[in-house]
Design a protein around this motif. Structure first.
Motif, PDB file in Angstrom:
ATOM      1  N   THR A  71       0.848  -1.198   0.000  1.00  0.00           N
ATOM      2  CA  THR A  71       0.000   0.000   0.000  1.00  0.00           C
ATOM      3  C   THR A  71       0.885   1.251   0.000  1.00  0.00           C
ATOM      4  O   THR A  71       0.376   2.359  -0.030  1.00  0.00           O
ATOM      5  CB  THR A  71      -0.951   0.036   1.213  1.00  0.00           C
ATOM      6  N   ALA A  72       2.196   1.054   0.045  1.00  0.00           N
ATOM      7  CA  ALA A  72       3.182   2.118  -0.189  1.00  0.00           C
ATOM      8  C   ALA A  72       3.040   3.309   0.747  1.00  0.00           C
ATOM      9  O   ALA A  72       2.942   4.455   0.330  1.00  0.00           O
ATOM     10  CB  ALA A  72       3.133   2.566  -1.650  1.00  0.00           C
ATOM     11  N   VAL A 112      14.987  11.105  -4.475  1.00  0.00           N
ATOM     12  CA  VAL A 112      13.982  11.559  -5.444  1.00  0.00           C
ATOM     13  C   VAL A 112      14.376  12.941  -5.976  1.00  0.00           C
ATOM     14  O   VAL A 112      14.311  13.206  -7.184  1.00  0.00           O
ATOM     15  CB  VAL A 112      12.589  11.587  -4.778  1.00  0.00           C
ATOM     16  N   GLN A 113      14.830  13.786  -5.066  1.00  0.00           N
ATOM     17  CA  GLN A 113      15.210  15.143  -5.490  1.00  0.00           C
ATOM     18  C   GLN A 113      16.521  15.133  -6.287  1.00  0.00           C
ATOM     19  O   GLN A 113      16.593  15.698  -7.378  1.00  0.00           O
ATOM     20  CB  GLN A 113      15.342  16.033  -4.264  1.00  0.00           C
ATOM     21  N   GLU A 114      17.522  14.450  -5.741  1.00  0.00           N
ATOM     22  CA  GLU A 114      18.837  14.444  -6.412  1.00  0.00           C
ATOM     23  C   GLU A 114      18.770  13.828  -7.803  1.00  0.00           C
ATOM     24  O   GLU A 114      19.396  14.312  -8.742  1.00  0.00           O
ATOM     25  CB  GLU A 114      19.842  13.595  -5.596  1.00  0.00           C
ATOM     26  N   GLN A 115      18.031  12.745  -7.924  1.00  0.00           N
ATOM     27  CA  GLN A 115      18.005  12.012  -9.197  1.00  0.00           C
ATOM     28  C   GLN A 115      16.844  12.434 -10.080  1.00  0.00           C
ATOM     29  O   GLN A 115      16.694  11.911 -11.198  1.00  0.00           O
ATOM     30  CB  GLN A 115      17.936  10.492  -8.937  1.00  0.00           C
ATOM     31  N   GLY A 116      16.014  13.333  -9.594  1.00  0.00           N
ATOM     32  CA  GLY A 116      14.891  13.822 -10.409  1.00  0.00           C
ATOM     33  C   GLY A 116      13.897  12.721 -10.768  1.00  0.00           C
ATOM     34  O   GLY A 116      13.442  12.630 -11.909  1.00  0.00           O
ATOM     35  N   ILE A 117      13.583  11.858  -9.786  1.00  0.00           N
ATOM     36  CA  ILE A 117      12.642  10.749 -10.050  1.00  0.00           C
ATOM     37  C   ILE A 117      11.219  11.220  -9.763  1.00  0.00           C
ATOM     38  O   ILE A 117      10.909  11.632  -8.641  1.00  0.00           O
ATOM     39  CB  ILE A 117      12.985   9.516  -9.184  1.00  0.00           C
ATOM     40  N   ASP A 118      10.368  11.151 -10.767  1.00  0.00           N
ATOM     41  CA  ASP A 118       8.969  11.570 -10.604  1.00  0.00           C
ATOM     42  C   ASP A 118       8.177  10.372 -10.084  1.00  0.00           C
ATOM     43  O   ASP A 118       7.870   9.443 -10.839  1.00  0.00           O
ATOM     44  CB  ASP A 118       8.430  12.023 -11.973  1.00  0.00           C
ATOM     45  N   CYS A 119       7.888  10.366  -8.783  1.00  0.00           N
ATOM     46  CA  CYS A 119       7.214   9.181  -8.198  1.00  0.00           C
ATOM     47  C   CYS A 119       6.104   9.580  -7.243  1.00  0.00           C
ATOM     48  O   CYS A 119       5.814   8.848  -6.293  1.00  0.00           O
ATOM     49  CB  CYS A 119       8.230   8.282  -7.512  1.00  0.00           C
ATOM     50  N   ASP A 120       5.460  10.718  -7.497  1.00  0.00           N
ATOM     51  CA  ASP A 120       4.263  11.131  -6.742  1.00  0.00           C
ATOM     52  C   ASP A 120       4.524  11.232  -5.233  1.00  0.00           C
ATOM     53  O   ASP A 120       3.633  10.938  -4.424  1.00  0.00           O
ATOM     54  CB  ASP A 120       3.092  10.155  -6.965  1.00  0.00           C
ATOM     55  N   LEU A 121       5.723  11.618  -4.852  1.00  0.00           N
ATOM     56  CA  LEU A 121       6.039  11.722  -3.422  1.00  0.00           C
ATOM     57  C   LEU A 121       5.325  12.931  -2.820  1.00  0.00           C
ATOM     58  O   LEU A 121       5.478  14.046  -3.320  1.00  0.00           O
ATOM     59  CB  LEU A 121       7.554  11.859  -3.231  1.00  0.00           C
ATOM     60  N   HIS A 178       4.819   6.496  -5.147  1.00  0.00           N
ATOM     61  CA  HIS A 178       4.513   5.398  -6.059  1.00  0.00           C
ATOM     62  C   HIS A 178       5.761   4.512  -6.083  1.00  0.00           C
ATOM     63  O   HIS A 178       6.784   4.882  -6.680  1.00  0.00           O
ATOM     64  CB  HIS A 178       4.218   5.957  -7.453  1.00  0.00           C
ATOM     65  N   PRO A 179       5.705   3.330  -5.438  1.00  0.00           N
ATOM     66  CA  PRO A 179       6.947   2.570  -5.243  1.00  0.00           C
ATOM     67  C   PRO A 179       7.575   2.093  -6.548  1.00  0.00           C
ATOM     68  O   PRO A 179       8.799   2.001  -6.644  1.00  0.00           O
ATOM     69  CB  PRO A 179       6.500   1.392  -4.373  1.00  0.00           C
ATOM     70  N   ARG A 180       6.742   1.780  -7.546  1.00  0.00           N
ATOM     71  CA  ARG A 180       7.348   1.304  -8.807  1.00  0.00           C
ATOM     72  C   ARG A 180       7.977   2.455  -9.586  1.00  0.00           C
ATOM     73  O   ARG A 180       9.055   2.310 -10.147  1.00  0.00           O
ATOM     74  CB  ARG A 180       6.306   0.563  -9.662  1.00  0.00           C
ATOM     75  N   LYS A 181       7.334   3.610  -9.596  1.00  0.00           N
ATOM     76  CA  LYS A 181       7.970   4.739 -10.292  1.00  0.00           C
ATOM     77  C   LYS A 181       9.323   5.040  -9.648  1.00  0.00           C
ATOM     78  O   LYS A 181      10.309   5.310 -10.321  1.00  0.00           O
ATOM     79  CB  LYS A 181       7.070   5.974 -10.242  1.00  0.00           C
ATOM     80  N   TYR A 182       9.355   4.993  -8.322  1.00  0.00           N
ATOM     81  CA  TYR A 182      10.596   5.277  -7.594  1.00  0.00           C
ATOM     82  C   TYR A 182      11.660   4.213  -7.887  1.00  0.00           C
ATOM     83  O   TYR A 182      12.787   4.525  -8.288  1.00  0.00           O
ATOM     84  CB  TYR A 182      10.283   5.336  -6.096  1.00  0.00           C
ATOM     85  N   LEU A 183      11.292   2.943  -7.737  1.00  0.00           N
ATOM     86  CA  LEU A 183      12.302   1.884  -7.840  1.00  0.00           C
ATOM     87  C   LEU A 183      12.701   1.588  -9.275  1.00  0.00           C
ATOM     88  O   LEU A 183      13.847   1.215  -9.534  1.00  0.00           O
ATOM     89  CB  LEU A 183      11.801   0.620  -7.133  1.00  0.00           C
ATOM     90  N   HIS A 278      -4.006   8.359  -3.170  1.00  0.00           N
ATOM     91  CA  HIS A 278      -2.878   8.486  -4.096  1.00  0.00           C
ATOM     92  C   HIS A 278      -3.289   9.375  -5.263  1.00  0.00           C
ATOM     93  O   HIS A 278      -4.339   9.154  -5.866  1.00  0.00           O
ATOM     94  CB  HIS A 278      -2.421   7.122  -4.616  1.00  0.00           C
ATOM     95  N   PRO A 279      -2.466  10.400  -5.582  1.00  0.00           N
ATOM     96  CA  PRO A 279      -2.833  11.313  -6.664  1.00  0.00           C
ATOM     97  C   PRO A 279      -2.713  10.628  -8.015  1.00  0.00           C
ATOM     98  O   PRO A 279      -1.770   9.876  -8.253  1.00  0.00           O
ATOM     99  CB  PRO A 279      -1.791  12.434  -6.544  1.00  0.00           C
ATOM    100  N   GLU A 280      -3.705  10.874  -8.866  1.00  0.00           N
ATOM    101  CA  GLU A 280      -3.668  10.247 -10.184  1.00  0.00           C
ATOM    102  C   GLU A 280      -4.415  11.111 -11.190  1.00  0.00           C
ATOM    103  O   GLU A 280      -5.620  11.363 -11.015  1.00  0.00           O
ATOM    104  CB  GLU A 280      -4.305   8.854 -10.124  1.00  0.00           C
ATOM    105  N   ASN A 281      -3.717  11.591 -12.206  1.00  0.00           N
ATOM    106  CA  ASN A 281      -4.324  12.366 -13.303  1.00  0.00           C
ATOM    107  C   ASN A 281      -5.193  13.510 -12.791  1.00  0.00           C
ATOM    108  O   ASN A 281      -6.315  13.696 -13.249  1.00  0.00           O
ATOM    109  CB  ASN A 281      -5.178  11.454 -14.194  1.00  0.00           C
ATOM    110  N   GLY A 282      -4.711  14.241 -11.823  1.00  0.00           N
ATOM    111  CA  GLY A 282      -5.453  15.377 -11.298  1.00  0.00           C
ATOM    112  C   GLY A 282      -6.534  14.997 -10.316  1.00  0.00           C
ATOM    113  O   GLY A 282      -7.171  15.860  -9.716  1.00  0.00           O
ATOM    114  N   GLY A 283      -6.793  13.705 -10.125  1.00  0.00           N
ATOM    115  CA  GLY A 283      -7.766  13.237  -9.134  1.00  0.00           C
ATOM    116  C   GLY A 283      -7.073  12.385  -8.087  1.00  0.00           C
ATOM    117  O   GLY A 283      -5.861  12.475  -7.913  1.00  0.00           O
ATOM    118  N   TRP A 284      -7.855  11.593  -7.392  1.00  0.00           N
ATOM    119  CA  TRP A 284      -7.298  10.747  -6.336  1.00  0.00           C
ATOM    120  C   TRP A 284      -7.855   9.332  -6.428  1.00  0.00           C
ATOM    121  O   TRP A 284      -9.059   9.146  -6.674  1.00  0.00           O
ATOM    122  CB  TRP A 284      -7.648  11.300  -4.956  1.00  0.00           C
ATOM    123  N   LEU A 285      -6.983   8.375  -6.231  1.00  0.00           N
ATOM    124  CA  LEU A 285      -7.383   6.999  -5.988  1.00  0.00           C
ATOM    125  C   LEU A 285      -7.290   6.828  -4.469  1.00  0.00           C
ATOM    126  O   LEU A 285      -6.358   7.349  -3.861  1.00  0.00           O
ATOM    127  CB  LEU A 285      -6.402   6.056  -6.675  1.00  0.00           C
TER     128      LEU A 285
END
Ligand code: FES
Length: 506
Positions: A71-72, A112-121, A178-183, A278-285
């Protein structure tokens, strides 16, 4: 039908599939990391950052196992964990546990900041709540224990949940992501410059030495150090099988009419309820979860657990749709603290990390940081608290072993000898049963399209009889949590191979 027909995690559905190649022949590296979940990917990243050549080896696709079904929640508040640690150990141990998890959250945010990973943090508070006035003493005790452990914890009666709570522990400045976007972002940084990510490569054994030799189904890897990050340690050393309890729990990804609660919430008790947006496409899941039972030992058909989570979601929210359902597996340790360190006290080059008890995002990250420091021979102030050989473990293992031995014996012998005759034509689509067919005990299931699968019913790990999990269409082992697809393909260890297929004609 209100629940999705198929089990699929939102994290996997919302990210592309990876396509790393399998190992092809023998290889020599500095570090072999077995398992492509949050521990393995993070440790591989840290060690490569330090200039080492790393091979990250995953039996299926990376981040599709337990980390792909979380559930991240990236949080240091873990139910009533601090009260538990203080009662089992002392305040100092609770402080180290809190510090490790806070350190892990800071680490993820920094990477996330140093590597510029977009993971909905997103930063948000975490809550452990109760709706029962009789439970308030435990909430107050947790506030106190969490504060003493160094967390910014307070007692509250107001939350953004759509129902009243009697009281809650609130801890500030935690995070969702989002754990998969991050990893997947971290794994891209691992692969290249002498380091590699291998998928569809199953490690079967590790011989510790100088170097260590990892035997896989596609070749051997020689490495100075090996990390076993396979969720349940798959090598039968170190008595992990006697001190881990694999548990399953259930989650739904839903859309709701009202603004979602802003925070991560979990209720007290075994029959817990979990909520986080969890934010998704301007809405929330909204991800709601709950129910816990030992793997392979559900007292009711497993779809009923999803229905229990659905009933809670519908009582709490105005549910517009249920878009995803998925379940996950967590290992519980004897004393509530994960096992992270050398695999056994006599294995200086072989390491493992397991037993996150449902809190694998922060604990898994902290574990990778500990393992990297141990390998790099740097001091790590959390390592002693997470040491798999910590004081008290071996006496407790003695008690568990006695219980476990009789339990396994029962599960194997009684059920093989007592298996009832199975009339295969009686099996409905989606159903699976163990029974005697033509004098042989088989595990037989029928897929939704009517196709039959028959496999040997004894788990490939140590021979316990598997049980049918209708919600996931899998055979699950009640002894140490190995899981197999209906056709016998291995889904989850400690087994390292699948169930043998058996011919069956209807
Ligand atoms: Fe150990 Fe099945 S997982 S016997």
């Amino acid at each position: 039908m209100t629940l999705p027909e198929r089990s699929q995690s939102y994290w996997i559905a919302s990210t592309p599939e990876t396509s790393y190649e399998a190992l092809d022949g023998d290889l020599a590296v500095d570090i072999a990391v077995l398992g492509g979940g949050i521990v393995g990917v993070t440790a591989a990243y840290l060690l490569k950052q330090h200039g080492l050549r790393v091979a990250l080896v995953e039996a299926r696709r990376i981040v599709t196992g337990v980390t792909g079904h979380t559930t991240a929640k990236l949080t240091s508040l873990h139910g009533l964990k601090y009260s538990q640690i203080v009662s089992q150990f002392d305040r100092e141990r609770a402080r180290l546990y809190a510090d490790a998890n806070e350190g892990a959250i800071r680490f993820v945010a920094a990477v996330v900041q140093e590597q510029g990973i977009d993971c909905d943090l997103h930063r948000m508070p975490a809550f452990t709540y109760t709706r029962e006035a009789g439970e308030l003493d435990r909430i107050h005790a947790e506030v106190e224990a969490a504060r003493e452990a160094g967390l910014e914890a307070s007692f509250v009666t107001e939350t953004t949940l759509p129902y009243e709570v009697a009281g809650a522990v609130r801890v500030e400045n935690q995070a969702i992501f989002h754990p998969r976007k991050y990893l997947l972002g971290l794994a891209r940084l691992v692969d290249g410059d002498g380091s590699r990510v291998f998928e569809h490569t199953t490690a079967r054994d590790v011989r510790e030495g100088r170097p260590c030799v990892v035997t896989t189904d596609h070749g051997r890897i020689r490495a100075d150090h090996v990390i076993v990050a396979t969720h349940y340690p798959f090598l039968d050393r170190g008595l992990y099988f006697a001190r881990l309890e694999p548990m399953r729990s259930y989650a739904l990804g839903i859309r709701v009419a009202e603004p979602p609660p802003q925070g991560m919430f979990i209720s007290t008790g075994e029959d817990f309820q979990s909520v986080r947006p969890h934010p998704e496409n301007g809405g929330w899941l909204v991800i709601v979860g709950g129910v816990q039972h030992m793997t392979g030992r559900s007292s009711v058909p497993t779809m009923q657990h999803y229905r229990a989570v659905e009933a809670f979601a519908r009582e709490a929210f105005t549910v517009e749709s249920i878009d995803y359902r998925w379940s996950t597996q967590d290992n519980r340790t004897i004393d509530g603290i994960p096992y992270v360190g050398t695999y056994t006290p006599a294995s200086p080059h072989l390491f493992t990390a397991t037993g996150f008890d449902g809190w694998g995002m922060s604990n898994g990250t902290a574990a990778a940081m500990i393992l990297a420091d141990l390998i790099l021979k740097r001091h790590n102030r959390w390592a002693a608290a997470y040491d798999p050989a910590r004081v008290g473990q071996l006496t407790k293992v003695g008690q568990v072993l006695r219980y476990g031995a009789s339990n396994v014996d029962h599960l194997v012998r009684d059920r093989i000898s007592q298996a009832a005759p199975l009339e295969v034509s009686d099996l409905a689509p989606g159903e699976g049963r163990v029974g005697k067919v033509g004098g042989e005990t088989l595990a037989v299931s029928r897929a939704a399209d009517g196709a039959l699968h028959a496999v040997a019913p004894a788990c490939a790990h140590q021979g316990c009889l598997v049980t049918w999990n209708e919600a996931e269409q899998s055979w699950d082992c009640p002894c140490h949590g190995s899981r197999y697809a209906a056709d016998g393909t291995l889904l989850h260890g400690p087994a390292t191979k699948g169930l043998e297929r058996r011919p069956l004609v209807e």
